[in-house]
Design a protein around this motif. Structure first.
Motif, short mmCIF file in Angstrom:
data_model
loop_
_atom_site.label_atom_id
_atom_site.label_comp_id
_atom_site.label_asym_id
_atom_site.label_seq_id
_atom_site.Cartn_x
_atom_site.Cartn_y
_atom_site.Cartn_z
N HIS A 128 0.93 -7.40 2.07
CA HIS A 128 -0.34 -6.71 1.96
C HIS A 128 -1.34 -7.57 1.18
CE1 HIS A 128 -2.79 -3.24 2.48
NE2 HIS A 128 -2.80 -2.85 1.22
N PHE A 129 -2.60 -7.13 1.17
CA PHE A 129 -3.67 -7.94 0.55
C PHE A 129 -3.44 -8.19 -0.93
CE2 PHE A 129 -5.24 -3.89 -0.92
CZ PHE A 129 -5.92 -4.19 -2.09
N ASP A 130 -2.74 -7.27 -1.63
CA ASP A 130 -2.60 -7.42 -3.07
C ASP A 130 -1.62 -8.51 -3.46
OD1 ASP A 130 -0.37 -5.98 -2.27
OD2 ASP A 130 -1.09 -4.09 -3.13
N ARG A 131 -1.01 -9.20 -2.50
CA ARG A 131 -0.22 -10.39 -2.80
C ARG A 131 -1.00 -11.68 -2.52
NH1 ARG A 131 3.16 -8.78 -6.41
NH2 ARG A 131 4.86 -7.46 -5.69
N LEU A 132 -2.23 -11.54 -2.06
CA LEU A 132 -3.03 -12.70 -1.68
C LEU A 132 -3.95 -13.14 -2.81
CD1 LEU A 132 -2.02 -11.69 1.14
CD2 LEU A 132 -4.20 -12.46 2.05
N THR A 133 -3.46 -13.08 -4.04
CA THR A 133 -4.29 -13.46 -5.18
C THR A 133 -3.93 -14.86 -5.66
OG1 THR A 133 -2.74 -12.45 -6.73
CG2 THR A 133 -4.51 -11.06 -5.89
N VAL A 134 -4.84 -15.45 -6.44
CA VAL A 134 -4.61 -16.82 -6.91
C VAL A 134 -3.99 -16.88 -8.30
CG1 VAL A 134 -6.42 -17.87 -5.51
CG2 VAL A 134 -7.01 -16.92 -7.74
#
Length: 394
Positions: free
Chosen positions: A362-368
């Motif tokens: 999900h999007f919440d794993r796409l962080t830097v």
């Protein structure tokens, strides 16, 4: 077959010319991000893809006993595209924040300095199936051919080599961390570079070509082929450190959890207009990354927008394995982050950091700023990107 040729002065001259030319190209072709923003004085977009650079690498490789056939198999203008991350001072997050665990809007990020004393080459995208096959003659990837089950993975890059199917420009996946270490060493040798890693004291099982290499014993004997074991001074290709990855993923941006602007309140899970805000988040991320919202498989690299450094697929597609062990936090407190590299994984509990998210998440794993972890298994959502220090002798 590789053989040693005792021409150290010539080798050093050629190696210096490679580094010098890359530096010159950086100065002459970079589009200064700093001139447009105050968010990263050394973060410049410099895509290096020239026959002149490849010719110098080739001369270095041939001078060190690599056959022209081996070199040409591994390196060509179609699969050798890099960006340059200049040495300098950058910003990284003070701490990791797991968006999955936060119900309300997450707190604004706080930053600290991260210093790189060497410039590095960074591959424009994760290593591809064709690149892996060119070095190993195998392709362990789960998504290596287009089929009815892999219906949304057809990006027009399916090829057949030696009777084997490959999605040539899709990321290679289902490779263990140790397989990647051996792959980086093999690629370095084929390009005439001194391998970054010394694995001579380790007993393995499995085959790295198939991505299934595991350390049975002696993992604690892994060494770096560089003065004082400094990974930043290794000559060959290697996995990036957590600090390097965050620096080149952010590419100078200090916009928060993503390397582009998304208002923090949009990340809250408690707002009554949560659905509308989620739609806006997905719309922004869709331009930058492959993730569970827009695909069910890996996809050919390079299709989404690049970051300010010119790198693609930093977020999504496949998680990217890193050098450091996963310790639950990115960096120690109260130390200067100068060429910081976390410890390698503990041999008794080998868990490696990885970042960037994947098609499966999900999007919440796409962080830097937040690490996930992997262990000695092969996963179809985990790949890697290689880097190399340009001036390791400085």
């Amino acid at each position: 077959m590789l053989r040693a040729i005792k021409t150290p002065a010539k080798e050093q001259f050629l190696f210096s010319k490679v580094s010098l030319l890359v530096a010159v190209l950086l100065a002459s072709t970079a589009l200064s991000y700093a001139s447009q923003s105050q968010k990263g004085p050394n973060c410049e977009r410099a895509l290096v893809k020239t026959q002149e650079v490849l010719n110098l690498y080739k001369r270095l490789a041939l001078s060190r006993g690599v056959s022209e056939q081996d070199f040409n198999r591994v390196v060509n203008p179609e699969n050798f595209e890099i960006a340059i991350l200049e040495k300098g001072t950058y910003k990284v997050a003070e701490s990791e924040v797991d968006l999955v665990e936060i119900e309300g809007a997450p707190p604004p990020e706080k930053f600290r300095d991260a210093i790189l004393t060497h410039s590095i080459e960074v591959a424009l995208w994760p290593e591809t199936q064709l690149q892996w096959f060119s070095v190993t003659g195998e392709n362990p990837s789960r998504f290596r051919y287009f089929s009815a089950k892999n219906r949304d993975g057809n990006d027009g890059d399916q090829i057949i080599v030696d009777g084997k199917h490959h999605l040539a420009n899709h990321p290679v996946e289902q490779v263990t961390w140790w397989s990647v270490i051996e792959y980086a060493n093999r690629k370095s040798k084929l390009m005439g570079l001194k391998p970054a890693y010394d694995t001579s004291g380790i007993q393995f099982s499995g085959r790295f070509e198939e991505g299934s290499l595991y350390a049975v014993s002696g993992a604690e004997n892994l060494k770096i082929n560089a003065p004082n074991g400094d990974i930043y001074r290794a000559e060959g290709f290697r996995l990036p450190t957590v600090m390097e990855w965050e620096v080149f993923a952010r590419a100078g941006a200090e916009t928060g959890y993503f390397p582009f602007e998304i208002p923090l309140e949009f990340l809250s899970k408690k707002h009554s207009d949560h659905s509308a805000k989620m739609y806006k988040i997905m719309h922004v991320l869709d331009k930058h990354a492959w993730f569970s919202h827009n695909t069910h498989t890996t996809r050919a690299v390079g299709q989404k927008l690049a970051n300010a450094l010119g790198l693609r697929d930093v977020l999504g597609n496949v998680f990217e394995m890193l050098w450091d062990a996963h310790e639950g936090k990115s960096y120690p407190e109260d130390i200067l982050l100068a060429d910081y590299a976390g410890p390698p994984p503990n041999h008794s509990d080998p868990i490696w950091a990885m970042r960037g998210g994947s098609y499966h998440h999900h999007f919440d794993r796409l962080t830097v700023n937040q690490s996930s972890w992997t262990w000695q298994q092969q996963f179809p959502w985990v790949g890697f990107r290689l880097v190399r220090t340009i001036d390791p002798t400085m």
